[in-house]
Design an enzyme around this catalytic site. Structure first.
Site, PDB file in Angstrom:
ATOM      1  N   SER A 169       0.818  -1.213   0.000  1.00 59.38           N
ATOM      2  CA  SER A 169       0.000   0.000   0.000  1.00 59.38           C
ATOM      3  C   SER A 169       0.858   1.272   0.000  1.00 59.38           C
ATOM      4  O   SER A 169       1.572   1.522  -0.951  1.00 59.38           O
ATOM      5  CB  SER A 169      -0.929  -0.071   1.209  1.00 59.38           C
ATOM      6  OG  SER A 169      -1.939   0.875   1.104  1.00 59.38           O
ATOM      7  N   HIS A 375      -7.448  -5.782   0.358  1.00 58.49           N
ATOM      8  CA  HIS A 375      -6.222  -5.050   0.667  1.00 58.49           C
ATOM      9  C   HIS A 375      -5.439  -5.650   1.840  1.00 58.49           C
ATOM     10  O   HIS A 375      -4.224  -5.498   1.926  1.00 58.49           O
ATOM     11  CB  HIS A 375      -6.584  -3.592   0.975  1.00 58.49           C
ATOM     12  CG  HIS A 375      -5.474  -2.626   0.733  1.00 58.49           C
ATOM     13  ND1 HIS A 375      -4.875  -2.478  -0.495  1.00 58.49           N
ATOM     14  CD2 HIS A 375      -4.822  -1.750   1.563  1.00 58.49           C
ATOM     15  CE1 HIS A 375      -3.921  -1.554  -0.414  1.00 58.49           C
ATOM     16  NE2 HIS A 375      -3.873  -1.101   0.821  1.00 58.49           N
TER      17      HIS A 375
END
Ligand SMILES: *[C@@H]1O[C@H](CO)[C@@H](O)[C@H](O)[C@H]1NC(C)=O
Ligand SMILES: *[C@@H]1O[C@H](CO)[C@@H](O)[C@H](O)[C@H]1NC(C)=O
Ligand SMILES: *[C@@H]1O[C@H](CO)[C@@H](O)[C@H](O)[C@H]1NC(C)=O
Length: 399
Positions: A169, A375
């Protein structure tokens, strides 16, 4: 009498089975250092100072449990995402990527971004008393100053000329910044592996993030007006609340999961709810409001570029032009492997495809098969080893 005793005993057994006392995960409450010790890995703490004076703490696992004598281990720098810390890589028990890398013979350096729990320090500024100056950074500065300082430190300490880099990320966003703004650092990277890569954010299927970005200019001016420079700093009070609400015994555990899925994408199969208290022990680890704002700007503009002050005058003063300059992704010449999920609400497939087209040297572009991969599955997915790590580790052997 015997019958009475027997029935009481039986009764207790029935009650005990019907209402099992949920036991808190034995890793809950442990920070990164304590987790590494508990799992019997060596731990070193290293402080590195950036060109702009931030003091960053890295957590190094110099070797695995059985390969202490192995010579010439390849260093790998591993960078966490927004609001996280080094704990992300060691809080999944034996399945933690940090431990797997160490056991495979890598020299593992877990970074901590400026302003987060372990790196909330500066040579001159106090994060509490010099707030507006200290917190005046986003992932732009993490890429421009933190990563180069860490990479130089590792290279200087180990004698290796190049290192591996793994980012999740924000750990990828900051890398793109480094590769384009400090292109000389591309030569110091053997291979960069991007887990849930974030640059373009126009196609996010994420109602929460979309909504926040709609009003970004107002939010930004409010944050400035109220001097809210630091965002969700690490605090035991906050984390213990998270542990309590999300624990197996909590009636709110379901709501806790839903809240996570709302932001990261729903994947009820890969995240073990019993792990939530372990995760919450070290999150949130703190960040600057500017990091959030910078992301929100990208969601709204659809452009991957420097921080927008929403003022021609300020932008002119900073950049010599009324709009912020774009990052030139073609300058990112380090070999890059992209791993992304179909159900990642913070890294949409379409956006990663655009990133992949613009990066200077993509060697692997891997969309993970599994339909619901979100995620967080990069860190805590039950099957993340089979779905991602195995291929990544194979690839690293070739570089
Ligand atoms: C930081 O804050 C302290 C306490 O208010 C102050 O004495 C000091 O001058 C400040 N430092 C800078 C560089 O602004
Ligand atoms: C490299 O390491 C040496 C010896 O530990 C130290 O004196 C020097 O300052 C380091 N340089 C950098 C750039 O970290
Ligand atoms: C944390 O909670 C304790 C006890 O409830 C309280 O005394 C303390 O001020 C809190 N700390 C912060 C930073 O809010």
């Amino acid at each position: 009498m015997l019958v009475l005793k027997a029935s009481i005993f039986f009764g207790i057994v029935v009650i005990a089975t019907a209402y099992p006392q949920p036991k808190l995960h034995s890793d809950a409450g442990l920070n990164a250092l304590e987790l590494i010790e508990k799992y019997e890995y060596p731990i070193e703490r290293h402080n590195v100072v950036t060109d702009d004076g931030y003091i960053l703490e890295m957590h190094r696992i110099p070797h695995g449990r059985t390969n202490a004598g192995m010579q010439n281990k390849e260093p790998v720098l591993v960078m966490h995402g927004l609001l996280s810390s080094s704990a992300d890589w060691v809080n999944f028990g034996e399945k933690s990527l940090g431990f797997i890398l160490a056991d495979l013979g890598y020299d593992v350096w877990l970074g901590n971004a400026r302003g987060s729990r372990w790196s909330r320090k500066h040579v001159r500024l106090s994060p509490d008393y010099n707030q507006s100056e200290y917190w005046s950074f986003s992932w732009n500065e993490i890429g421009k100053y933190d990563l180069p300082a860490k990479i130089d430190y590792i290279i200087n300490n180990t004698g290796h000329k190049k290192i591996f880099y793994i980012g999740h990320s924000q750990g990828t966003t900051s890398f793109w910044v480094m590769g384009s703004e400090r292109p000389e650092y591309n030569d110091k990277i053997r291979l960069m592996a991007a887990l849930g890569p974030v640059a373009y954010m126009q196609n996010l299927h994420n109602p929460t993030a979309q909504e926040a970005s709609e009003n970004i200019e107002t939010i930004q001016s409010l944050i400035e007006a109220f001097g809210l420079h630091e965002f969700l700093p690490y605090s035991e009070n906050t984390t213990s609340l998270g542990i309590e609400l999300c624990d197996d015994g909590s009636e709110l555990q379901e709501a806790c999961l839903d809240a996570i899925f709302m932001i990261c994408g729903p994947d009820p199969d890969q995240l073990d709810p019993s792990l939530l208290p372990v995760i919450w022990t070290n999150i949130p680890a703190g960040t600057s409001s500017k990091q959030f704002l910078h992301y929100a700007q990208g969601i709204k503009s659809g452009i991957f570029r420097q921080f927008d002050y929403y003022s021609d005058e300020k932008n002119n003063a900073m950049y010599g032009q009324p709009t912020p300059p774009n990052y030139d992704l073609s300058k990112v010449k380090a070999p890059v492997a992209l791993y992304y999920g179909k159900n990642d609400w913070l890294a949409a497939v379409k956006d990663v495809e655009q990133l992949s087209e613009e990066l200077g040297n993509v060697v692997v572009d891997h969309l993970i098969e599994y339909e619901h991969f979100n995620h967080l599955d990069f860190l805590w997915g039950r099957d993340v080893y089979d779905m991602v790590y195995e291929q990544l580790l194979d690839l690293m052997k070739k570089y």
